[in-house]
Design a protein around this motif. Structure first.
Motif, PDB file in Angstrom:
ATOM      1  N   PRO A 276       0.972  -1.255  -0.176  1.00 55.14           N
ATOM      2  CA  PRO A 276      -0.066  -0.002   0.011  1.00 55.14           C
ATOM      3  C   PRO A 276       0.833   1.264  -0.124  1.00 55.14           C
ATOM      4  CG  PRO A 276      -0.828  -1.525   1.337  1.00 55.14           C
ATOM      5  CD  PRO A 276       0.437  -2.260   1.272  1.00 55.14           C
ATOM      6  N   THR A 277       1.951   1.335   0.522  1.00 54.38           N
ATOM      7  CA  THR A 277       2.825   2.397   0.869  1.00 54.38           C
ATOM      8  C   THR A 277       3.606   2.775  -0.814  1.00 54.38           C
ATOM      9  OG1 THR A 277       3.374   1.976   3.011  1.00 54.38           O
ATOM     10  CG2 THR A 277       4.764   3.457   2.028  1.00 54.38           C
ATOM     11  N   ILE A 278       3.874   1.747  -1.448  1.00 55.20           N
ATOM     12  CA  ILE A 278       4.551   1.836  -2.589  1.00 55.20           C
ATOM     13  C   ILE A 278       3.348   2.500  -3.539  1.00 55.20           C
ATOM     14  CG2 ILE A 278       5.309   0.401  -4.630  1.00 55.20           C
ATOM     15  CD1 ILE A 278       6.676  -1.575  -2.771  1.00 55.20           C
ATOM     16  N   ILE A 279       2.116   1.803  -3.561  1.00 55.96           N
ATOM     17  CA  ILE A 279       1.197   2.348  -4.524  1.00 55.96           C
ATOM     18  C   ILE A 279       0.710   3.776  -4.024  1.00 55.96           C
ATOM     19  CG2 ILE A 279      -1.244   2.004  -5.203  1.00 55.96           C
ATOM     20  CD1 ILE A 279      -0.527  -0.878  -4.664  1.00 55.96           C
ATOM     21  N   LYS A 280       0.645   3.882  -2.762  1.00 58.76           N
ATOM     22  CA  LYS A 280       0.246   5.384  -2.449  1.00 58.76           C
ATOM     23  C   LYS A 280       1.323   6.496  -2.747  1.00 58.76           C
ATOM     24  CE  LYS A 280      -2.212   8.137   0.381  1.00 58.76           C
ATOM     25  NZ  LYS A 280      -3.582   8.354   0.071  1.00 58.76           N
ATOM     26  N   ALA A 281       2.469   6.031  -3.079  1.00 60.05           N
ATOM     27  CA  ALA A 281       3.469   7.146  -3.516  1.00 60.05           C
ATOM     28  C   ALA A 281       3.272   7.326  -5.069  1.00 60.05           C
ATOM     29  CB  ALA A 281       5.037   6.455  -3.401  1.00 60.05           C
ATOM     30  N   PHE A 282       2.136   6.574  -5.636  1.00 65.07           N
ATOM     31  CA  PHE A 282       2.235   6.840  -7.076  1.00 65.07           C
ATOM     32  C   PHE A 282       1.320   8.189  -7.260  1.00 65.07           C
ATOM     33  CE2 PHE A 282       1.968   2.327  -8.137  1.00 65.07           C
ATOM     34  CZ  PHE A 282       3.424   1.899  -8.148  1.00 65.07           C
ATOM     35  N   GLY A 283       0.637   8.734  -5.963  1.00 68.48           N
ATOM     36  CA  GLY A 283      -0.084  10.013  -5.736  1.00 68.48           C
ATOM     37  C   GLY A 283      -1.598   9.844  -5.990  1.00 68.48           C
ATOM     38  N   VAL A 284      -2.115   8.342  -5.501  1.00 68.15           N
ATOM     39  CA  VAL A 284      -3.535   8.318  -5.717  1.00 68.15           C
ATOM     40  C   VAL A 284      -4.095   8.219  -4.170  1.00 68.15           C
ATOM     41  CG1 VAL A 284      -3.056   6.505  -7.433  1.00 68.15           C
ATOM     42  CG2 VAL A 284      -2.858   5.769  -5.252  1.00 68.15           C
ATOM     43  N   THR A 285      -5.586   8.198  -4.310  1.00 67.68           N
ATOM     44  CA  THR A 285      -6.174   8.432  -2.909  1.00 67.68           C
ATOM     45  C   THR A 285      -6.099   7.033  -2.224  1.00 67.68           C
ATOM     46  OG1 THR A 285      -8.272   7.480  -3.805  1.00 67.68           O
ATOM     47  CG2 THR A 285      -7.895   9.835  -4.184  1.00 67.68           C
ATOM     48  N   ASP A 286      -6.550   7.054  -1.020  1.00 69.45           N
ATOM     49  CA  ASP A 286      -6.690   5.698  -0.022  1.00 69.45           C
ATOM     50  C   ASP A 286      -7.736   4.597  -0.856  1.00 69.45           C
ATOM     51  OD1 ASP A 286      -5.028   6.506   1.737  1.00 69.45           O
ATOM     52  OD2 ASP A 286      -6.613   7.359   3.168  1.00 69.45           O
ATOM     53  N   THR A 287      -8.705   4.986  -1.181  1.00 67.15           N
ATOM     54  CA  THR A 287      -9.456   4.087  -2.012  1.00 67.15           C
ATOM     55  C   THR A 287      -9.052   3.484  -3.208  1.00 67.15           C
ATOM     56  OG1 THR A 287     -11.596   5.473  -1.122  1.00 67.15           O
ATOM     57  CG2 THR A 287     -11.993   4.083  -3.004  1.00 67.15           C
ATOM     58  N   GLN A 288      -8.505   4.496  -4.059  1.00 65.55           N
ATOM     59  CA  GLN A 288      -7.653   3.824  -5.481  1.00 65.55           C
ATOM     60  C   GLN A 288      -6.490   2.934  -4.943  1.00 65.55           C
ATOM     61  OE1 GLN A 288      -6.810   7.781  -6.786  1.00 65.55           O
ATOM     62  NE2 GLN A 288      -8.393   7.944  -8.396  1.00 65.55           N
ATOM     63  N   THR A 289      -5.665   3.239  -3.855  1.00 65.22           N
ATOM     64  CA  THR A 289      -4.599   2.336  -3.227  1.00 65.22           C
ATOM     65  C   THR A 289      -5.271   0.877  -3.154  1.00 65.22           C
ATOM     66  OG1 THR A 289      -3.293   4.446  -2.359  1.00 65.22           O
ATOM     67  CG2 THR A 289      -2.936   2.018  -1.604  1.00 65.22           C
ATOM     68  N   GLY A 290      -6.393   1.060  -2.657  1.00 64.67           N
ATOM     69  CA  GLY A 290      -7.110  -0.369  -2.123  1.00 64.67           C
ATOM     70  C   GLY A 290      -7.372  -1.021  -3.528  1.00 64.67           C
ATOM     71  N   LEU A 291      -7.745  -0.516  -4.455  1.00 69.93           N
ATOM     72  CA  LEU A 291      -8.211  -1.138  -5.667  1.00 69.93           C
ATOM     73  C   LEU A 291      -7.019  -1.362  -6.531  1.00 69.93           C
ATOM     74  CD1 LEU A 291     -11.209   1.478  -6.715  1.00 69.93           C
ATOM     75  CD2 LEU A 291     -11.357  -0.883  -5.907  1.00 69.93           C
ATOM     76  N   ILE A 292      -5.949  -0.644  -6.557  1.00 65.54           N
ATOM     77  CA  ILE A 292      -4.807  -1.028  -7.259  1.00 65.54           C
ATOM     78  C   ILE A 292      -4.096  -2.335  -6.597  1.00 65.54           C
ATOM     79  CG2 ILE A 292      -2.498  -0.511  -8.032  1.00 65.54           C
ATOM     80  CD1 ILE A 292      -3.735   2.712  -8.226  1.00 65.54           C
ATOM     81  N   ALA A 293      -3.877  -2.220  -5.126  1.00 58.83           N
ATOM     82  CA  ALA A 293      -3.329  -3.330  -4.523  1.00 58.83           C
ATOM     83  C   ALA A 293      -3.867  -4.538  -4.688  1.00 58.83           C
ATOM     84  CB  ALA A 293      -3.297  -2.836  -3.027  1.00 58.83           C
ATOM     85  N   ALA A 294      -5.105  -4.634  -5.243  1.00 53.13           N
ATOM     86  CA  ALA A 294      -5.713  -5.835  -5.493  1.00 53.13           C
ATOM     87  C   ALA A 294      -5.445  -6.768  -6.699  1.00 53.13           C
ATOM     88  CB  ALA A 294      -7.315  -5.729  -5.375  1.00 53.13           C
ATOM     89  N   LEU A 295      -4.834  -5.865  -7.598  1.00 49.52           N
ATOM     90  CA  LEU A 295      -4.427  -6.331  -8.892  1.00 49.52           C
ATOM     91  C   LEU A 295      -3.547  -7.639  -8.809  1.00 49.52           C
ATOM     92  CD1 LEU A 295      -4.492  -3.141 -11.375  1.00 49.52           C
ATOM     93  CD2 LEU A 295      -5.979  -5.089 -11.294  1.00 49.52           C
ATOM     94  N   PRO A 296      -2.565  -7.399  -8.086  1.00 48.31           N
ATOM     95  CA  PRO A 296      -1.501  -8.480  -8.216  1.00 48.31           C
ATOM     96  C   PRO A 296      -2.009  -9.801  -7.726  1.00 48.31           C
ATOM     97  CG  PRO A 296      -0.465  -6.699  -7.296  1.00 48.31           C
ATOM     98  CD  PRO A 296      -2.004  -6.207  -7.582  1.00 48.31           C
ATOM     99  N   PHE A 297      -2.943  -9.711  -6.780  1.00 43.13           N
ATOM    100  CA  PHE A 297      -3.566 -10.944  -6.309  1.00 43.13           C
ATOM    101  C   PHE A 297      -4.422 -11.693  -7.012  1.00 43.13           C
ATOM    102  CE2 PHE A 297      -2.056  -8.161  -2.937  1.00 43.13           C
ATOM    103  CZ  PHE A 297      -1.189  -9.161  -2.079  1.00 43.13           C
ATOM    104  N   VAL A 298      -5.150 -10.943  -8.034  1.00 36.55           N
ATOM    105  CA  VAL A 298      -5.976 -11.381  -9.068  1.00 36.55           C
ATOM    106  C   VAL A 298      -5.173 -12.381  -9.805  1.00 36.55           C
ATOM    107  CG1 VAL A 298      -7.463 -11.133 -11.106  1.00 36.55           C
ATOM    108  CG2 VAL A 298      -7.526  -9.680  -8.967  1.00 36.55           C
ATOM    109  N   PHE A 299      -4.114 -11.777 -10.430  1.00 33.03           N
ATOM    110  CA  PHE A 299      -2.989 -12.684 -11.180  1.00 33.03           C
ATOM    111  C   PHE A 299      -2.617 -13.915 -10.252  1.00 33.03           C
ATOM    112  CE2 PHE A 299      -3.285  -8.789 -13.430  1.00 33.03           C
ATOM    113  CZ  PHE A 299      -3.146  -9.354 -14.744  1.00 33.03           C
TER     114      PHE A 299
END
Length: 445
Positions: A276-299
């Motif tokens: 979540p910290t790595i993704i948050k550094a992209f400049g996204v919101t908390d909600t967007q961080t949660g959504l993006i963080a789910a992607l690797p686990f789909v794969f």
């Protein structure tokens, strides 16, 4: 005759898969959610509690120290008292401790201890409470499913890990926006995600039978087939060699398996607690961080099932596990060398395929060496020793982040560890006679 016995086998396995696996997935889902939700809480908790990256990494990793010291005793007690009661005890206790994280500021004020030390203590206690859960479930599955089915059964059970992240990551991101009752989002996150553990723990007491003979939903011929098949497997193992509980804790193959699992978990948790910290550094919101963080686990979920099935089909474990570890290492290492957010996420998706695929292919290896009480102790020893890297990985990531200001050094270190794990896997000594016997068609018909 063969057709009749095949029908009994098909009915028994089908019923056990339908009755046990979805419920066990639910149990592990809430367990893993409680284990890693600290990564999302960190986005606001660190500031609220005054934690540095290194202090957070240390606290996140202390979970596995408590896990280590109580793992083997817990699994031995599980065999003695039965899976139903012991797994329920584990889930209820860790749910209570997990919720307590929400009240660290209040506990700090009341005790006079710093929030940092309260955080350390609760992470250590959480690990002690959860100790024995995962290897207990793995051991529990050996009491129901013949070896030939275990990789696919474990892979289905371990779908709870990517599922908990696919579902839990967006929920965690949303919960960070909650406030009320004098508590902020990160505190409500701990409370809301701890409650299911307690509720499911009580459900275990009502729904989980200890042995096939206690399952009212199995017919007598189905129970007989399961018990006969497992007994024949046990005799085959003992015909090759018999390993005592003490020997299982010092056997070179058990220690080698523990080292491989150590390398896997260093890579897995080192990334997971900071994702979540790595993704948050992209400049996204908390909600967007949660959504993006789910992607690797789909794969990861897809890779886990497909590679697990292929390993079962071919009956080969070592090279499948080694290949998955190399895949994880390549993805993690390259993610530390690129700067594009899209590339970083893409590489972490690649890495998660490897990370998720390893456990269901890995666990049948030690399970084919050990049996009875030695299986309970040996599997717990591998899991507890291997999980010590759950302490080392996050601590190294946090320390190197404070030291260098970025995640590159930490990710490269985790990639090297993954490659070392792959090399050790290839050199694991599994008795070929025993491995072949576990793949032969069952003669219990």
């Amino acid at each position: 005759m063969g057709t009749m016995s095949d029908d009994v086998e098909k009915r028994a396995i089908g019923k056990m898969m339908r009755r046990l696996i979805p419920f066990l997935i639910l149990c592990y889902f809430v367990a893993y959610l409680d284990r890693v939700n600290v990564g999302f809480a960190k986005l606001h908790m660190n500031t609220a509690l005054g934690l540095s990256e290194a202090a957070y990494g240390l606290g996140a990793g202390l979970f596995f120290v408590g896990y280590f010291f109580f793992e083997v005793p817990s699994n031995i007690l599980l065999e003695r008292f039965g899976a139903r009661r012991w797994i329920a005890r584990i889930m209820i206790s860790w749910g209570i401790v997990s919720a307590a994280f929400a009240f660290i500021p209040q506990m700090s004020t009341a005790s006079g201890l710093s929030s940092e030390w309260i955080f350390y203590f609760l992470r250590l206690l959480l690990g002690a409470c959860e100790a024995g859960f995962f290897p207990g479930i793995i051991f529990y599955l050996t009491l129901w499913f013949p070896t030939i089915y275990r990789a696919r059964v474990i892979s289905l059970f371990m779908l709870a890990i990517p599922i908990s992240s696919i579902i839990g990551a967006p929920i965690s991101g949303l919960l960070l926006n909650l406030s009320g009752g004098g508590l902020t989002g990160w505190q409500w996150l701990f409370i809301c995600e701890a409650l299911p553990s307690v509720l499911v723990g009580f459900a275990v007491l009502a729904l989980l039978p200890d042995f096939p003979r206690q399952a009212t939903w199995l017919q007598p011929d189905e129970v007989k087939w399961v018990q006969n098949t497992l007994e024949i497997e046990r005799q085959k193992k003992e015909a090759v060699e018999h390993i005592s509980v003490l020997q299982s804790l010092t056997d070179s193959r058990v220690l080698a398996c523990a080292f491989v699992y150590f390398c896997l978990n260093a890579a897995s948790y080192g990334v997971a607690f900071f994702l979540p910290t790595i993704i948050k550094a992209f400049g996204v919101t908390d909600t967007q961080t949660g959504l993006i963080a789910a992607l690797p686990f789909v794969f990861g979920a897809v890779g886990m099932v497909l590679l697990g099935r292929h390993s079962d089909k071919t009956g080969e474990r070592r090279y499948h596990v080694a290949g998955a570890l190399v895949l994880a290492a390549v993805g993690i290492g390259l993610a530390g060398l690129v700067s594009s957010p899209v590339l970083i996420i893409g590489l972490l998706c690649l890495a998660q395929i490897g990370v998720s695929a390893v456990p269901p292919m890995f666990w049948p290896m030690p399970a084919s060496i050990l049996n009875g009480a030695s299986a309970a102790a040996g599997i717990a020893a591998i899991n507890s020793l291997g999980n010590l890297s759950g302490f080392a990985g996050p601590f190294a990531m946090g320390y190197l982040k404070d030291l260098t200001g970025g995640f590159t050094a930490g990710l490269l270190l985790l990639a090297v560890v993954g490659l070392i794990g792959a090399l050790v896997t290839i050199r694991l000594r599994i008795d070929p006679v025993l491995e072949r016997s576990m793949r032969e068609p069952m003669m219990a018909h």
